[in-house]
Enzyme design. Structure first.
Site, short mmCIF file in Angstrom:
data_model
loop_
_atom_site.label_atom_id
_atom_site.label_comp_id
_atom_site.label_asym_id
_atom_site.label_seq_id
_atom_site.Cartn_x
_atom_site.Cartn_y
_atom_site.Cartn_z
N CYS A 72 4.50 5.28 -1.97
CA CYS A 72 5.24 4.18 -1.78
C CYS A 72 6.04 3.69 -2.80
CB CYS A 72 4.18 3.14 -1.30
SG CYS A 72 5.16 1.74 -0.29
N HIS A 89 1.17 5.42 2.75
CA HIS A 89 -0.03 5.39 2.10
C HIS A 89 -1.19 6.16 2.50
CE1 HIS A 89 0.86 1.92 -0.38
NE2 HIS A 89 1.72 1.61 0.55
N GLU A 132 -3.69 7.05 1.14
CA GLU A 132 -5.10 6.69 0.84
C GLU A 132 -5.42 5.64 1.70
OE1 GLU A 132 -2.37 3.23 -0.49
OE2 GLU A 132 -2.27 5.36 -0.43
#
Length: 238
Positions: free
Chosen positions: A123, A218, A220
């Site tokens: 990002c 993202h 994660e």
């Protein structure tokens, strides 16, 4: 059994954070980052930023010393990149600057590229990779995040024959939360994935001697580990 690669992850630096009975300045990072590194077989190390009064040469030296001890590096998501770093006036919708992170993470990016250390930007990390190589950003767009603090999802499609296409060969739905995006590409960068509205969703350095990739979403915050798996694999061979 080989030693797992050590992956450094850049962090926030907050003037005030709260936990338990404490309210103190803190370097912090959402747990999804270190968990993703660990789930992909790496060892995670947090890399807090240096203070903003560190001059450019000192930041460069410190970043090179840190990267020399790592097998791979992740530039994490976070606040907007300060627009004067890419020669723009500040749009009213751009968030407050994070001077220490901008300076430190830019130095980390250059140190990773100079030393052929595998690099992944997430990002903000992708946006800063673009800016570090002379590119610019759109300071606001709609439709790439949910309400404040809530990830949205949308589909991204990789560019054929790119490095990322070898990792994600099919269109995928990804967790996303951003309001800025790549405008003009930086030097030597290839846009390697797009959203359905044409927003650049990934960048890579095709001529780099090592893995060098940025994604706008993202990983994660999701369950697909393939992007981090690729970084950890490259870091294992570093």
């Amino acid at each position: 059994m080989p030693t797992p690669p050590l992956i450094g992850i850049s962090t926030y630096l907050e003037a005030e954070a709260r936990w338990g009975v404490w309210t103190l300045p803190a370097a912090l990072l959402p747990a999804g980052y270190h968990r993703l590194v660990q789930n992909s077989g790496g060892l995670a190390a947090m890399l807090p930023p240096h203070e903003p009064d560190l001059d450019r040469d000192e930041a460069k030296e410190a970043a090179a010393a840190v990267v020399a001890r790592l097998d791979g590096i992740v530039i994490a998501g976070g606040p907007d990149v300060r627009p004067d770093r890419y020669g723009a006036d500040t749009d009213p919708r751009t968030g407050p600057p994070a001077l220490a992170r901008d300076a430190w993470e830019t130095a980390l990016i250059h140190a990773a590229l100079d030393s052929a250390t595998p690099l992944l930007g997430i990002c903000r990390g992708m946006q800063l990779l673009n800016v570090a190589l002379g590119g610019t950003l759109h300071q606001h767009l709609d439709g790439h995040g949910g309400p404040p603090g809530v990830f949205d999802h949308h589909k991204v499609t990789t560019v054929p024959d790119s490095r990322l296409a070898g990792i994600l060969p099919e269109p995928v739905s990804v967790p996303t939360y951003h309001h800025q995006s790549v405008d003009r590409l930086g030097r030597g960068l290839l846009a390697s994935a797009y959203a359905e509205d044409g927003t650049v969703e990934a960048l890579e350095v095709p001529d780099a001697p090592a893995f060098a990739l940025g994604v706008q979403w993202h990983p994660e915050a999701g369950t697909d580990t393939r992007v981090m798996d690729a970084l950890v694999s490259a870091a294992t061979a570093h």
